[in-house]
Design a protein around this motif. Sequence first.
Motif, mmCIF file in Angstrom:
data_model
loop_
_atom_site.group_PDB
_atom_site.id
_atom_site.type_symbol
_atom_site.label_atom_id
_atom_site.label_comp_id
_atom_site.label_asym_id
_atom_site.label_seq_id
_atom_site.Cartn_x
_atom_site.Cartn_y
_atom_site.Cartn_z
ATOM 1 N N VAL A 6 -8.316 -4.064 -9.735
ATOM 2 C CA VAL A 6 -8.025 -5.458 -9.370
ATOM 3 C C VAL A 6 -8.327 -5.681 -7.888
ATOM 4 O O VAL A 6 -8.889 -6.717 -7.504
ATOM 5 N N PRO A 48 -4.392 -1.635 -10.932
ATOM 6 C CA PRO A 48 -4.345 -2.327 -9.629
ATOM 7 C C PRO A 48 -5.507 -1.955 -8.712
ATOM 8 O O PRO A 48 -5.974 -2.797 -7.938
ATOM 9 N N SER A 108 -7.660 -7.060 0.362
ATOM 10 C CA SER A 108 -8.293 -6.109 -0.553
ATOM 11 C C SER A 108 -9.438 -5.372 0.126
ATOM 12 O O SER A 108 -9.592 -4.153 -0.033
#
Length: 317
Positions: free
Chosen positions: A61, A58, A287
């Motif tokens: 990602v 993750p 993000s």
Amino acid sequence: MKTNNSKKKELHKEEVLLDKEGHEIRYKKKPETFRERLDSSLFLGPSFIGVMLFFVIPFFVVIYYAGIDSVVGRNFVGMDNYKNVLTNSAFQQAAKNTATFSLISVPLAIILSLVMALILEEEIPLRSQFRTFFLSPLMVPVASVVLIWQVMFDYHGVINEAITLYGGNPIDWFKSDYSQIVVVILFLWKNLGYNMILFMAALAAIPRDVLEVSLLDGASSFKQFWYIKLRYITPTIFFVGIMSLINSFKVFREVYLLTGDYPYDTLYMLQHFMNNTFKSLDYQKLSSAAIIMCIVMIFVIGILFIVEDRFGKDVEG
């Protein structure tokens, strides 16, 4: 050359232990078999897979999403997402509020809990009752804490009733400039007991003979604390500081239950920004904000490690 290499290999296989008198005892270490390696891999396998699935993958990602324009287009945009986040007014407000809250609450959590530990270290009446009282917030669920704070700081709450009783004007605590002070009090109420126990354990671990010698030398209580106790509890201060810093970022739960998604300006934290961005499905902004937040935390904790390391060397000296 062959004999030297063979000696080096033998030394690597040797283990050295000390007996009670301090003499070295050498014995050859048995080489690890394939079965032992396989067993170790099987035991470590589930933990390794879990770390890879829920942490490592993750993380990469998130880095990937921070570098593209959208989930559909997937065009690499470099640092554009980071620039958009840093220039976002909501992010700036949230970062400012979070930094202010941490700078106020973390030092107070360290200092007040240390003072409480020093007081309870003395032989005072009702010491065990005070200790239980300060630890009780740890046993109270978050929902109950929020209910208590709503009863106390609501516009028609207990504190405003007391203010009105003495001729003052009621204050809407959660929608005023005092709102962050209310949350700081909530944070301290929840965390002081745990920090106090850590400091009490650290103070109890200080060698008694060192304190007795300082008393014989005529050291005052302040000098005893500054030159002896403070030096011994430095690792605990460092640990409490990091834990309080982490907990200051978790105060979003209480603030969210008290005020919702969009609270008063001074209560809008980074977690609010992240949560609202997630609801709008803006993964690129989310993000990028997460990576910026991670870098700042690494930088701050790194500074704390450097300070603790230098101060620890001074103590050892």
